[in-house]
Motif scaffolding. Structure first.
Motif, PDB file in Angstrom:
ATOM      1  N   THR A 176     -16.089  30.714 -19.985  1.00  0.00           N
ATOM      2  CA  THR A 176     -16.149  32.293 -19.970  1.00  0.00           C
ATOM      3  C   THR A 176     -15.051  33.088 -20.135  1.00  0.00           C
ATOM      4  N   LEU A 177     -14.141  32.623 -19.428  1.00  0.00           N
ATOM      5  CA  LEU A 177     -12.761  33.273 -19.358  1.00  0.00           C
ATOM      6  C   LEU A 177     -12.229  33.028 -20.840  1.00  0.00           C
ATOM      7  N   VAL A 178     -12.142  31.871 -21.387  1.00  0.00           N
ATOM      8  CA  VAL A 178     -11.804  31.708 -22.869  1.00  0.00           C
ATOM      9  C   VAL A 178     -12.229  32.527 -23.757  1.00  0.00           C
ATOM     10  N   GLU A 179     -13.747  32.482 -23.646  1.00  0.00           N
ATOM     11  CA  GLU A 179     -14.296  33.460 -24.525  1.00  0.00           C
ATOM     12  C   GLU A 179     -14.109  34.838 -24.626  1.00  0.00           C
ATOM     13  N   GLU A 180     -13.826  35.351 -23.283  1.00  0.00           N
ATOM     14  CA  GLU A 180     -13.372  36.761 -23.043  1.00  0.00           C
ATOM     15  C   GLU A 180     -11.775  36.925 -23.624  1.00  0.00           C
ATOM     16  N   GLY A 181     -11.108  36.090 -24.212  1.00  0.00           N
ATOM     17  CA  GLY A 181      -9.899  36.302 -24.711  1.00  0.00           C
ATOM     18  C   GLY A 181      -8.821  36.256 -23.490  1.00  0.00           C
ATOM     19  N   LEU A 182      -9.146  35.433 -22.261  1.00  0.00           N
ATOM     20  CA  LEU A 182      -7.949  35.340 -21.213  1.00  0.00           C
ATOM     21  C   LEU A 182      -7.523  33.935 -21.282  1.00  0.00           C
ATOM     22  N   GLN A 183      -6.064  33.980 -21.224  1.00  0.00           N
ATOM     23  CA  GLN A 183      -5.452  32.566 -21.319  1.00  0.00           C
ATOM     24  C   GLN A 183      -5.084  32.287 -19.892  1.00  0.00           C
ATOM     25  N   HIS A 216      -5.619  42.781 -21.520  1.00  0.00           N
ATOM     26  CA  HIS A 216      -6.067  43.961 -21.411  1.00  0.00           C
ATOM     27  C   HIS A 216      -7.269  43.992 -20.129  1.00  0.00           C
ATOM     28  N   PRO A 217      -7.098  44.941 -19.254  1.00  0.00           N
ATOM     29  CA  PRO A 217      -8.020  45.019 -18.103  1.00  0.00           C
ATOM     30  C   PRO A 217      -9.339  44.802 -18.229  1.00  0.00           C
ATOM     31  N   THR A 218      -9.881  45.600 -19.606  1.00  0.00           N
ATOM     32  CA  THR A 218     -11.068  45.388 -19.881  1.00  0.00           C
ATOM     33  C   THR A 218     -11.652  44.042 -20.159  1.00  0.00           C
ATOM     34  N   LYS A 219     -10.939  43.243 -20.555  1.00  0.00           N
ATOM     35  CA  LYS A 219     -11.327  41.782 -20.924  1.00  0.00           C
ATOM     36  C   LYS A 219     -11.562  40.897 -19.444  1.00  0.00           C
ATOM     37  N   LEU A 220     -10.822  41.487 -18.490  1.00  0.00           N
ATOM     38  CA  LEU A 220     -11.109  40.704 -17.451  1.00  0.00           C
ATOM     39  C   LEU A 220     -12.152  41.374 -16.697  1.00  0.00           C
ATOM     40  N   MET A 221     -12.348  42.575 -16.491  1.00  0.00           N
ATOM     41  CA  MET A 221     -13.676  42.972 -16.090  1.00  0.00           C
ATOM     42  C   MET A 221     -14.698  42.514 -16.722  1.00  0.00           C
ATOM     43  N   MET A 222     -15.039  42.354 -17.928  1.00  0.00           N
ATOM     44  CA  MET A 222     -16.026  41.687 -18.561  1.00  0.00           C
ATOM     45  C   MET A 222     -16.273  40.208 -18.279  1.00  0.00           C
ATOM     46  N   ALA A 223     -15.172  39.548 -18.126  1.00  0.00           N
ATOM     47  CA  ALA A 223     -15.241  38.323 -17.743  1.00  0.00           C
ATOM     48  C   ALA A 223     -15.638  38.062 -16.280  1.00  0.00           C
ATOM     49  N   LEU A 224     -15.264  39.028 -15.417  1.00  0.00           N
ATOM     50  CA  LEU A 224     -15.787  39.013 -14.227  1.00  0.00           C
ATOM     51  C   LEU A 224     -17.265  39.392 -14.014  1.00  0.00           C
ATOM     52  N   ILE A 227     -19.044  36.069 -15.047  1.00  0.00           N
ATOM     53  CA  ILE A 227     -18.911  35.041 -14.006  1.00  0.00           C
ATOM     54  C   ILE A 227     -19.925  35.348 -12.585  1.00  0.00           C
ATOM     55  N   ARG A 228     -19.675  36.611 -12.380  1.00  0.00           N
ATOM     56  CA  ARG A 228     -20.646  36.978 -10.987  1.00  0.00           C
ATOM     57  C   ARG A 228     -22.127  36.708 -11.259  1.00  0.00           C
ATOM     58  N   ALA A 229     -22.422  36.912 -12.428  1.00  0.00           N
ATOM     59  CA  ALA A 229     -23.965  36.774 -12.799  1.00  0.00           C
ATOM     60  C   ALA A 229     -24.324  35.216 -12.713  1.00  0.00           C
ATOM     61  N   LEU A 230     -23.309  34.195 -12.631  1.00  0.00           N
ATOM     62  CA  LEU A 230     -23.603  32.997 -12.544  1.00  0.00           C
ATOM     63  C   LEU A 230     -24.407  32.411 -11.294  1.00  0.00           C
ATOM     64  N   GLU A 231     -25.223  31.624 -11.202  1.00  0.00           N
ATOM     65  CA  GLU A 231     -26.175  31.490 -10.045  1.00  0.00           C
ATOM     66  C   GLU A 231     -25.247  30.646  -8.869  1.00  0.00           C
ATOM     67  N   PHE A 232     -24.431  30.010  -9.321  1.00  0.00           N
ATOM     68  CA  PHE A 232     -23.651  29.043  -8.266  1.00  0.00           C
ATOM     69  C   PHE A 232     -22.354  29.718  -7.701  1.00  0.00           C
ATOM     70  N   VAL A 233     -22.091  30.755  -8.291  1.00  0.00           N
ATOM     71  CA  VAL A 233     -20.794  31.845  -7.746  1.00  0.00           C
ATOM     72  C   VAL A 233     -21.319  32.445  -6.557  1.00  0.00           C
ATOM     73  N   LEU A 234     -20.499  32.219  -5.527  1.00  0.00           N
ATOM     74  CA  LEU A 234     -20.860  32.733  -4.123  1.00  0.00           C
ATOM     75  C   LEU A 234     -19.923  34.125  -4.055  1.00  0.00           C
ATOM     76  N   GLY A 235     -18.653  34.035  -4.401  1.00  0.00           N
ATOM     77  CA  GLY A 235     -17.678  35.224  -4.417  1.00  0.00           C
ATOM     78  C   GLY A 235     -16.687  35.105  -5.185  1.00  0.00           C
ATOM     79  N   ILE A 236     -15.738  36.479  -5.215  1.00  0.00           N
ATOM     80  CA  ILE A 236     -14.627  36.459  -6.160  1.00  0.00           C
ATOM     81  C   ILE A 236     -13.608  37.326  -5.579  1.00  0.00           C
ATOM     82  N   GLU A 237     -12.412  36.705  -5.467  1.00  0.00           N
ATOM     83  CA  GLU A 237     -11.249  37.827  -5.199  1.00  0.00           C
ATOM     84  C   GLU A 237     -10.302  37.749  -6.287  1.00  0.00           C
ATOM     85  N   SER A 238      -9.801  38.784  -6.609  1.00  0.00           N
ATOM     86  CA  SER A 238      -8.656  38.940  -7.684  1.00  0.00           C
ATOM     87  C   SER A 238      -7.714  39.959  -7.042  1.00  0.00           C
TER      88      SER A 238
END
Length: 260
Positions: A176-183, A216-224, A227-238
């Protein structure tokens, strides 16, 4: 006293003026460090500048009674030279290391420069002290803001994700991170065994730490959002960071969502 020996003397008024000048210049730099909540602040910079000035005054004028002794050679820089190396011990105290994250280097450098300013004041080289203080304040105040503005899109982003330990968890998040253009600059995973009744059915949790280069911040927001929609994810901290995360303790994640 002869004219040749007059260079080794100083009036009480001039001596006091130089000490006051050291307090003002050291305090000007120290108040900037104090304002930004750094380890060495207002009083520390004043003491360093005042001490350097006093040592320089002692080195030049403290032994004037021995100038005319035939077997005595006066070296006004001998004592003051020890300040250059000795000030490193104080500067080292301002440097903090947490894993591979190092902070306080700028404050340590400002202490070293303030010591140099104090030596200039003590030697009567006030013009150099004025110029150095002005340039130091420009570097700490103006260039600091300019650097943040220029590097605003090149700062690394720290991301911590807590998820259930499934075979495809890490792979799906990385994809997901790579597809959104994040290195991905660095990734670290830590397994945490379940220790509550609510999560007793899970074998373990997986804490994933990422350091990302975000164009760009928008790419990170889209990736988050993905990721937040994935069933196994319990929480995110950035958290925005400019340095490597290193080996440090994992903090409880934010935006956590409970799952039965």
């Amino acid at each position: 006293m002869t004219a040749s020996a007059s260079v080794w003397t100083i009036s009480h008024g001039e001596l006091f003026l130089r000490l006051v000048l050291a307090v003002l210049m050291g305090g000007a730099v120290g108040i900037e460090r104090e304002w930004h909540n750094h380890a060495a602040g207002f009083r520390t910079h004043i003491l360093v500048c005042l001490g350097s000035t006093t040592i320089m005054l002692l080195s030049i004028y403290g032994f004037s009674q021995f100038v005319n002794e035939t077997n005595v050679r006066i070296d006004p820089a001998r004592i003051a030279a020890q300040v250059v190396s000795g000030i490193g011990f104080i500067g080292a105290g301002a440097i903090l290391r947490n894993g591979s994250v190092i902070s306080g280097l700028t404050t340590a450098a400002s202490i070293w420069v303030v010591a140099a300013i104090g030596l200039c004041i003590g030697a009567g080289f006030e013009y150099a002290a004025y110029c150095c203080t002005a340039l130091l304040l420009v570097s700490l105040l103006v260039l600091n803001k300019w650097e943040k503005y220029v590097m605003r899109n090149r700062r690394n982003q720290e991301l911590t994700i807590q998820a259930r330990n499934t075979p495809s968890a890490l792979g799906q998040i990385v994809t997901t991170l790579v597809e959104e253009g994040l290195q991905i600059v660095k990734v670290k995973t830590v397994h945490d065994s379940a220790n509550t009744k609510r999560d007793a059915e899970d074998a373990s949790f997986l804490h994933m730490h990422f350091v990302l280069a975000v164009p760009h911040p928008t790419k990170l927001m889209m990736a988050l959002e993905r990721i937040r929609a994935l069933e196994f994810v319990l929480g995110i901290e950035s958290q925005v960071r400019s340095l490597d995360i290193g080996d440090r303790a994992i903090h409880p994640v934010q935006e956590a969502r409970g799952k039965a």
